[in-house]
Design a protein around this motif. Structure first.
Motif, PDB file in Angstrom:
ATOM      1  N   PHE A   1       0.826  -1.201   0.000  1.00  0.00           N
ATOM      2  CA  PHE A   1       0.000   0.000   0.000  1.00  0.00           C
ATOM      3  C   PHE A   1       0.867   1.260   0.000  1.00  0.00           C
ATOM      4  O   PHE A   1       0.650   2.185  -0.790  1.00  0.00           O
ATOM      5  N   GLU A   2       1.862   1.319   0.886  1.00  0.00           N
ATOM      6  CA  GLU A   2       2.759   2.477   0.942  1.00  0.00           C
ATOM      7  C   GLU A   2       3.539   2.622  -0.354  1.00  0.00           C
ATOM      8  O   GLU A   2       3.726   3.735  -0.858  1.00  0.00           O
ATOM      9  N   VAL A   3       3.983   1.507  -0.880  1.00  0.00           N
ATOM     10  CA  VAL A   3       4.774   1.504  -2.118  1.00  0.00           C
ATOM     11  C   VAL A   3       3.941   2.030  -3.281  1.00  0.00           C
ATOM     12  O   VAL A   3       4.423   2.823  -4.103  1.00  0.00           O
ATOM     13  N   ASP A   4       2.674   1.622  -3.348  1.00  0.00           N
ATOM     14  CA  ASP A   4       1.814   2.082  -4.435  1.00  0.00           C
ATOM     15  C   ASP A   4       1.602   3.594  -4.381  1.00  0.00           C
ATOM     16  O   ASP A   4       1.477   4.251  -5.423  1.00  0.00           O
ATOM     17  N   TYR A   5       1.552   4.154  -3.177  1.00  0.00           N
ATOM     18  CA  TYR A   5       1.421   5.612  -3.083  1.00  0.00           C
ATOM     19  C   TYR A   5       2.700   6.308  -3.544  1.00  0.00           C
ATOM     20  O   TYR A   5       2.631   7.388  -4.157  1.00  0.00           O
ATOM     21  N   CYS A   6       3.842   5.738  -3.260  1.00  0.00           N
ATOM     22  CA  CYS A   6       5.100   6.288  -3.790  1.00  0.00           C
ATOM     23  C   CYS A   6       5.069   6.264  -5.313  1.00  0.00           C
ATOM     24  O   CYS A   6       5.427   7.248  -5.979  1.00  0.00           O
ATOM     25  N   ARG A   7       4.645   5.144  -5.871  1.00  0.00           N
ATOM     26  CA  ARG A   7       4.571   4.998  -7.317  1.00  0.00           C
ATOM     27  C   ARG A   7       3.549   5.968  -7.912  1.00  0.00           C
ATOM     28  O   ARG A   7       3.768   6.527  -8.989  1.00  0.00           O
ATOM     29  N   ALA A   8       2.455   6.170  -7.204  1.00  0.00           N
ATOM     30  CA  ALA A   8       1.417   7.094  -7.684  1.00  0.00           C
ATOM     31  C   ALA A   8       1.962   8.514  -7.796  1.00  0.00           C
ATOM     32  O   ALA A   8       1.742   9.213  -8.806  1.00  0.00           O
ATOM     33  N   ILE A   9       2.691   8.975  -6.776  1.00  0.00           N
ATOM     34  CA  ILE A   9       3.256  10.331  -6.803  1.00  0.00           C
ATOM     35  C   ILE A   9       4.290  10.451  -7.912  1.00  0.00           C
ATOM     36  O   ILE A   9       4.346  11.472  -8.616  1.00  0.00           O
ATOM     37  N   ALA A  10       5.093   9.409  -8.112  1.00  0.00           N
ATOM     38  CA  ALA A  10       6.075   9.433  -9.194  1.00  0.00           C
ATOM     39  C   ALA A  10       5.402   9.514 -10.555  1.00  0.00           C
ATOM     40  O   ALA A  10       5.860  10.221 -11.459  1.00  0.00           O
ATOM     41  N   SER A  11       4.278   8.818 -10.718  1.00  0.00           N
ATOM     42  CA  SER A  11       3.557   8.856 -11.998  1.00  0.00           C
ATOM     43  C   SER A  11       3.045  10.252 -12.297  1.00  0.00           C
ATOM     44  O   SER A  11       3.020  10.690 -13.443  1.00  0.00           O
ATOM     45  N   VAL A  12       2.639  10.972 -11.251  1.00  0.00           N
ATOM     46  CA  VAL A  12       2.098  12.318 -11.411  1.00  0.00           C
ATOM     47  C   VAL A  12       3.198  13.322 -11.723  1.00  0.00           C
ATOM     48  O   VAL A  12       3.078  14.146 -12.638  1.00  0.00           O
ATOM     49  N   VAL A  13       4.300  13.260 -10.965  1.00  0.00           N
ATOM     50  CA  VAL A  13       5.370  14.256 -11.097  1.00  0.00           C
ATOM     51  C   VAL A  13       6.282  13.972 -12.284  1.00  0.00           C
ATOM     52  O   VAL A  13       6.698  14.899 -12.998  1.00  0.00           O
TER      53      VAL A  13
END
Length: 348
Positions: A63-75
């Protein structure tokens, strides 16, 4: 012209006399630093089933990892452009404040003391959790009031330790708190029989129980909750552009679930022609970046939210991929329309 000039001079003199800086420092530009570096640096748990688990030498999931990946996808436009940094409970906020990571995705409870007393901001509650207890099933204990006289393993310097002490005092329970520096050691002590019970966030305990495999039935997780633990993404104070990006990354995932827009639906709609897309609702077209100016206002491209859902998923997809296998019901983490607390403001 003389009066403004005189005011500026007096202001500078007053600043010098009081030791205050005459000119405020420019806020940090975290987005520019991330893009110059080419990857997001994201703090996560060292080992927490369902939240952050190393599946191979270079691969993490949770779950934490997916949020890191989500922010990277946006930025950065690519969910894989992220460096994951496991950080301890004791050091997590200090590492963030000192610039060792860009954002903290590790399970961290939003409290007044942490936010007002430090140099961080809590951007978005991704998981509404609560503290509970795990015991051996053969003890027959199913309620907290039955725990009088027991020894409880607890991680020190956490809200967990404060909560259990406060609750025991309020319930007039005689609990012996076995204070242990880190959760992994506390877990090991409990499993070895050094303590009668282990206390932590319910999600953490469910992960520990799940990790026991065939022995999982030997342990019971009490259903009673003794605290509020809103787990939030955390950023450094002052960079409000990055704060807004991190906050709306989570909110876009919730909004996508509200609209029944999962990764498959986004893929399908992006392949359609403009006349076909015109039949979709205005909210869906906003999420896809076809109308509105959310990307421009955040300093991102118009496709940011659609790309996020396509590469990582909406909130439901992330939950079902990581948390559902632990046997945890969504509860407060359901959408507001389903009786939960997850709620996304309008994306306009």
């Amino acid at each position: 012209m003389r009066i403004p000039l005189l005011g500026a001079v007096l202001g500078a003199l007053i600043a010098i006399g009081t030791g205050m800086p005459a000119v405020a420092q420019a806020p940090e530009d975290t987005v520019a630093a991330i893009r110059a570096r080419g990857h997001l640096v994201c703090g996560i748990s060292a080992n927490s089933p369902g939240f952050a688990v190393q599946t191979s030498r270079d691969t993490w999931a949770g779950f934490e990892v997916d949020y890191c990946r989500a922010i990277a996808s946006v930025v950065l436009g690519d969910a894989n452009k992220v460096k994951l940094v496991p950080v301890s409970t004791a050091e997590r906020l200090a590492v963030l404040e000192q610039g060792g990571i860009d954002v903290l995705s590790r399970n961290t409870t939003w409290t007044l003391e942490r936010e007002v007393g430090g140099h961080v901001e809590f951007a978005a509650v991704t998981y509404y959790d609560g503290q509970s207890f795990m015991l051996r099933a053969d003890r027959g204990i199913r309620r907290i009031q039955q725990m009088d006289g027991l020894k409880v393993c607890v991680e020190t310097s956490t809200t967990t330790e404060q909560n259990v002490a406060d609750h025991a005092r309020a319930m007039r329970l005689r609990l012996t708190l076995v204070q242990i520096p880190d959760l992994a050691t506390a877990q090991a002590a409990f499993l070895a029989g050094f303590c009668d019970a282990l206390t932590s966030d319910q999600s953490v305990l469910a992960g520990i129980r799940k990790a026991q495999g065939s022995r999982a039935d030997q342990f019971v997780l009490l259903g009673e909750i003794i605290s509020k633990e809103p787990l939030s993404l955390v950023v450094r104070r002052g960079d409000w552009r990055f704060f807004n990006i991190v906050r709306w990354t989570h909110l876009a995932m919730v909004a996508a679930e509200e609209l029944n827009m999962d990764s498959g639906a986004v893929r399908d709609l992006r392949s359609r022609s403009e006349p076909e897309l015109a039949l979709a609702s205005l909210e869906v077209r906003r999420l896809l970046g076809r109308v509105g100016s959310s990307g421009r206002m955040l300093g991102l491209d118009a496709d940011w939210a659609a790309r996020l859902v396509l590469q990582v998923g909406n909130y439901r997809e992330v939950w079902e991929r990581n948390i559902a296998p632990l046997g945890i019901r969504r509860g407060l983490n359901l959408l507001w329309s389903q009786g939960g607390l997850q709620y996304a403001p309008p994306m306009r």
